[in-house]
Design an enzyme around this catalytic site. Structure first.
Site, PDB file in Angstrom:
ATOM      1  N   ARG A  63      63.826  43.951   9.757  1.00 58.16           N
ATOM      2  CA  ARG A  63      64.935  44.196   8.836  1.00 58.16           C
ATOM      3  C   ARG A  63      64.561  45.184   7.747  1.00 58.16           C
ATOM      4  NH1 ARG A  63      64.818  39.168  10.689  1.00 58.16           N
ATOM      5  NH2 ARG A  63      63.417  38.530   9.021  1.00 58.16           N
ATOM      6  N   GLU A 100      53.567  31.786   6.962  1.00 53.22           N
ATOM      7  CA  GLU A 100      53.770  30.382   6.630  1.00 53.22           C
ATOM      8  C   GLU A 100      53.808  29.516   7.892  1.00 53.22           C
ATOM      9  OE1 GLU A 100      57.790  32.504   6.149  1.00 53.22           O
ATOM     10  OE2 GLU A 100      55.705  32.917   5.700  1.00 53.22           O
TER      11      GLU A 100
END
Length: 176
Positions: A63, A100
């Site tokens: 993105r 993460e």
């Protein structure tokens, strides 16, 4: 558009997807914002304002490519696509880092783009733990460039990503 107006615009176009890409992750999807012409223009203008002074924009796969190209056009600079591992033909420079929810690798061409001495702003959609943006800054540094700034649309402040980027200047248009 004011900072408050931008934040409201982003929040009104964001959707949350539970358990994506893994159970327990609350994915913040900005696709509706990017599909709205006025929203995309407002975000592009705000990110470009934060990026003034850079002579190259680096957009993070995927993105960040959308935003990076739009910001580069506004600034009158070039754009460098910082790709996920395995997407570029060799030779490449790479940097592996923690996410993460796992590990990942970023790559840029090892030749064909002169980065030495360049002042680069790194653009992405979301700042979470800071791993991706920090890896991009290190990767650019290995090539002789200076990452001067990181600019994102959305910051997930509770994850502490901004701290992982110190001393890099960070701009987020909406922090939640």
């Amino acid at each position: 558009m004011t900072t408050t107006d931008i934040a409201t615009l982003i929040a009104s176009h964001m959707r949350e997807v539970s358990d994506f890409p893994e159970p327990g992750i609350q994915f913040k999807d900005l696709t509706p914002l990017f599909a709205d012409a006025a929203g995309l223009a407002a975000v592009t203008d705000a990110l470009a304002e934060a990026a003034r002074g850079a002579d190259l924009v680096a957009g993070i796969d995927a993105r960040g490519f959308l935003l990076g190209a739009a910001v580069a056009i506004r600034l009158g600079t070039g754009v460098l696509a910082v790709r996920k591992g395995g997407k570029l033909p060799p030779p490449v420079r790479s940097e592996t880092y923690q996410l993460e929810y796992g590990t990942a690798t970023l790559e840029i061409p090892a030749d064909g783009v002169e980065l030495s001495g360049r002042r680069v702003v790194i653009i992405d959609d979301v700042l979470a733990t800071g791993g991706t943006l920090a890896a991009a800054a290190r990767l650019l540094g290995h090539c002789g460039a200076t990452a001067t700034h990181a600019a994102v649309v959305l910051e997930l402040a509770a994850l502490g990503g901004r701290d992982a980027l110190a001393p890099l200047t960070v701009t987020s248009l909406l922090a939640i």
